[in-house]
Design a protein around this motif. Sequence first.
Motif, short mmCIF file in Angstrom:
data_model
loop_
_atom_site.label_atom_id
_atom_site.label_comp_id
_atom_site.label_asym_id
_atom_site.label_seq_id
_atom_site.Cartn_x
_atom_site.Cartn_y
_atom_site.Cartn_z
N LEU A 191 0.83 -1.21 0.00
CA LEU A 191 0.00 0.00 0.00
C LEU A 191 0.86 1.26 0.00
N ALA A 192 1.91 1.28 0.82
CA ALA A 192 2.79 2.44 0.87
C ALA A 192 3.46 2.68 -0.48
N LEU A 233 0.02 2.26 10.17
CA LEU A 233 1.19 2.36 11.06
C LEU A 233 0.75 2.39 12.52
N LEU A 234 -0.35 3.07 12.81
CA LEU A 234 -0.87 3.08 14.18
C LEU A 234 -1.32 1.67 14.60
N ALA A 235 -1.91 0.93 13.67
CA ALA A 235 -2.27 -0.46 13.96
C ALA A 235 -1.02 -1.30 14.20
N GLN A 236 0.05 -0.99 13.46
CA GLN A 236 1.31 -1.70 13.65
C GLN A 236 1.89 -1.42 15.04
N LEU A 251 9.79 2.60 14.13
CA LEU A 251 8.33 2.64 14.08
C LEU A 251 7.79 4.02 14.44
N VAL A 252 8.33 4.62 15.46
CA VAL A 252 7.88 5.97 15.85
C VAL A 252 8.24 6.98 14.77
N SER A 253 9.45 6.86 14.22
CA SER A 253 9.85 7.77 13.14
C SER A 253 8.96 7.61 11.92
N ALA A 254 8.66 6.37 11.58
CA ALA A 254 7.78 6.12 10.42
C ALA A 254 6.38 6.67 10.67
N ALA A 255 5.92 6.63 11.91
CA ALA A 255 4.58 7.13 12.23
C ALA A 255 4.53 8.66 12.22
N ALA A 267 9.39 6.40 1.88
CA ALA A 267 10.23 6.33 3.08
C ALA A 267 9.62 5.38 4.11
N VAL A 268 8.31 5.46 4.26
CA VAL A 268 7.61 4.54 5.19
C VAL A 268 7.77 3.10 4.72
N ALA A 269 7.68 2.86 3.42
CA ALA A 269 7.84 1.50 2.89
C ALA A 269 9.22 0.94 3.22
N VAL A 270 10.25 1.74 3.03
CA VAL A 270 11.61 1.29 3.34
C VAL A 270 11.75 1.02 4.83
N MET A 271 11.18 1.89 5.64
CA MET A 271 11.28 1.71 7.09
C MET A 271 10.51 0.48 7.56
N LEU A 272 9.37 0.19 6.92
CA LEU A 272 8.61 -1.01 7.27
C LEU A 272 9.42 -2.27 6.99
N TRP A 273 10.11 -2.30 5.87
CA TRP A 273 10.90 -3.49 5.55
C TRP A 273 12.05 -3.65 6.54
#
Length: 122
Positions: free
Chosen positions: A12-13, A45-48, A73-77, A105-111
């Motif tokens: 999705l990101a 991200l909040l659900a994560q 996680l906090v940075s991505a949020a 950026a969020v996608a990279v951080m999620l991985w």
Amino acid sequence: MILPFTLVQLALACLVGLVCVVLGLIGRKPNDVTVLALGVVEVLLLAQIVAAILAPGLGNPPSGSPLEFWLYLVSAAIIPPLAIVWALVERTRWSNVVLGAAAFAVAVMLWRMEQIWTVQGM
């Protein structure tokens, strides 16, 4: 982390990032589609965050550094709300590109968070 949920977030990101960048490059200003799409990324991200709080108590602790994971996680949020504020304050075509960059950026951080949670202890 739950791998299928992470993969859905990642897809999705990336999709949101692609749509926002393309719309920005063709000259569209931020609109409900781009802003709300990044808002959906933020909600996931909040659900994560909730899942990451509950997972260790349910027998799924991170194998890597919990501090590093939580900082990611906090940075991505924080990234999507800041990008949305930028897009609403400066309503130019480049604001859509910023929204897209935030989604990527969020996608990279999620991985990276997935790697920290599962791979480092092996």
